[in-house]
Design an enzyme around this catalytic site. Sequence first.
Site, PDB file in Angstrom:
ATOM      1  N   ILE A  71       0.868  -1.182   0.000  1.00 28.68           N
ATOM      2  CA  ILE A  71       0.000   0.000   0.000  1.00 28.68           C
ATOM      3  C   ILE A  71       0.904   1.232   0.000  1.00 28.68           C
ATOM      4  O   ILE A  71       1.759   1.368   0.876  1.00 28.68           O
ATOM      5  CB  ILE A  71      -0.907   0.067   1.251  1.00 28.68           C
ATOM      6  CG1 ILE A  71      -1.754  -1.190   1.397  1.00 28.68           C
ATOM      7  CG2 ILE A  71      -1.800   1.292   1.207  1.00 28.68           C
ATOM      8  CD1 ILE A  71      -2.521  -1.249   2.711  1.00 28.68           C
ATOM      9  N   HIS A  72       0.715   2.109  -0.972  1.00 31.61           N
ATOM     10  CA  HIS A  72       1.545   3.313  -0.957  1.00 31.61           C
ATOM     11  C   HIS A  72       0.873   4.547  -1.561  1.00 31.61           C
ATOM     12  O   HIS A  72       1.322   5.661  -1.347  1.00 31.61           O
ATOM     13  CB  HIS A  72       2.863   3.067  -1.714  1.00 31.61           C
ATOM     14  CG  HIS A  72       2.720   3.139  -3.204  1.00 31.61           C
ATOM     15  ND1 HIS A  72       2.276   2.084  -3.961  1.00 31.61           N
ATOM     16  CD2 HIS A  72       2.945   4.159  -4.080  1.00 31.61           C
ATOM     17  CE1 HIS A  72       2.245   2.447  -5.234  1.00 31.61           C
ATOM     18  NE2 HIS A  72       2.646   3.692  -5.340  1.00 31.61           N
ATOM     19  N   ARG A  73      -0.222   4.380  -2.316  1.00 30.07           N
ATOM     20  CA  ARG A  73      -0.808   5.528  -3.010  1.00 30.07           C
ATOM     21  C   ARG A  73      -1.427   6.505  -2.027  1.00 30.07           C
ATOM     22  O   ARG A  73      -2.123   6.110  -1.092  1.00 30.07           O
ATOM     23  CB  ARG A  73      -1.861   5.072  -4.026  1.00 30.07           C
ATOM     24  CG  ARG A  73      -1.245   4.399  -5.230  1.00 30.07           C
ATOM     25  CD  ARG A  73      -2.196   4.283  -6.391  1.00 30.07           C
ATOM     26  NE  ARG A  73      -1.494   3.719  -7.529  1.00 30.07           N
ATOM     27  CZ  ARG A  73      -0.840   4.425  -8.444  1.00 30.07           C
ATOM     28  NH1 ARG A  73      -0.847   5.736  -8.363  1.00 30.07           N
ATOM     29  NH2 ARG A  73      -0.211   3.831  -9.430  1.00 30.07           N
ATOM     30  N   GLN A  74      -1.196   7.791  -2.283  1.00 26.13           N
ATOM     31  CA  GLN A  74      -1.670   8.816  -1.360  1.00 26.13           C
ATOM     32  C   GLN A  74      -3.180   8.807  -1.201  1.00 26.13           C
ATOM     33  O   GLN A  74      -3.692   9.076  -0.115  1.00 26.13           O
ATOM     34  CB  GLN A  74      -1.206  10.200  -1.826  1.00 26.13           C
ATOM     35  CG  GLN A  74       0.260  10.487  -1.521  1.00 26.13           C
ATOM     36  CD  GLN A  74       0.627  11.930  -1.816  1.00 26.13           C
ATOM     37  OE1 GLN A  74       0.246  12.475  -2.841  1.00 26.13           O
ATOM     38  NE2 GLN A  74       1.375  12.546  -0.931  1.00 26.13           N
ATOM     39  N   ASP A  78      -1.950  -1.563  -4.364  1.00 25.80           N
ATOM     40  CA  ASP A  78      -2.477  -0.401  -5.070  1.00 25.80           C
ATOM     41  C   ASP A  78      -1.433   0.141  -6.057  1.00 25.80           C
ATOM     42  O   ASP A  78      -1.578   1.221  -6.604  1.00 25.80           O
ATOM     43  CB  ASP A  78      -2.936   0.693  -4.104  1.00 25.80           C
ATOM     44  CG  ASP A  78      -1.829   1.211  -3.195  1.00 25.80           C
ATOM     45  OD1 ASP A  78      -0.655   0.823  -3.385  1.00 25.80           O
ATOM     46  OD2 ASP A  78      -2.128   2.018  -2.294  1.00 25.80           O
TER      47      ASP A  78
END
Length: 356
Positions: free
Chosen positions: A205-208, A278
């Site tokens: 998970i990394h998307r803002q 993501d």
Amino acid sequence: MKRILTIVGARPQFVKAAAVSRSLKQHGIEEILVHTGQHYDANMSEVFFEEMEIPKPAYNLDIHGLNHGAMTGRMLEGIENILLKEQPEALMVFGDTNSTLAGALAASKLHIHVIHVEAGLRSFNRQMPEEINRILTDRISDILFCPTDTAVQNLDNEGFRNFAVQVVQSGDVMLDAALFYAKKAALKSTIIENLGLKEFVLATIHRQENTDDVQKLRQLIEGLNEINRKTPVVLPLHPRTRAILQQNGIELQCRVIDPVGYFDMIRLLQHCQMVVTDSGGVQKEAFFFGKHCITLREQTEWTELVTCGFNTLVGTDKALLMAAFEKAKMNQPDFSINLYGNGHASDIIADTISKA
């Protein structure tokens, strides 16, 4: 063309650049590498250059931690200064980051040819900054290397046949990298043994839009925690995301590890049961290594993976995530289908550039 300047700034771009740089060298093309600094910590940047034996960048702009406008503006200024000094015949960019757009803008305003690797992708979600970056970069590029037939069709639909540009279906350079580095990863990475992993789900998970929205993030973590009660979940987690979870009292029951290098990521992909992510790049990498992917987004630029049944879009809905998880356990799609070329995209790109 015999001299080009290449812009990189984020993990997937290091992977792509590693593949293309080898082919450029074989074709006698001089490459000047510029790192914008967009991903700046050791696990997200330096380790990739070391592992993948990419030449150290000639320039590092060290630009990070800013809002989109400030980051892109400072990159634009820095890249323009380098272009004026180096005077390359062309500038090459990868993907859809702020580094991509800044490089393309700087070169186009100086009337230097722009080469876009991974052109033509569309998620059709203008709320994503990456979508804006890729649309604008495509429009000001001179040579567009598309990874799939769908990407070529997207450009046709937008009228690119009427523009003075060269559109090439090259295949995907990330497949080149995956095939090349999988053998090295088997020799150099011991992450499976070190963590004692057997059956597990790999999650990222990394998307803002997911990490900065506490309600969405809470739903995602609740879903991953529930999956973890059935099959252990391994989650390489950036310190920034970990801090957000702690600040909001969101409890993680998964096995959290630090961000990993490319070789460790390959090994995790090879040994996991499925992937929950993501990330755009990880969706493809899951396919390369024959693993079903559940994508924590409403849209994807890799639409062929969804159409062919290798990828399930669930957004941040916990119920949809669990349903997709249960279905994926029973699903055995045929991963032998050729969606991204034959592993020689980098050679096609270098050959095209050498003749331009």
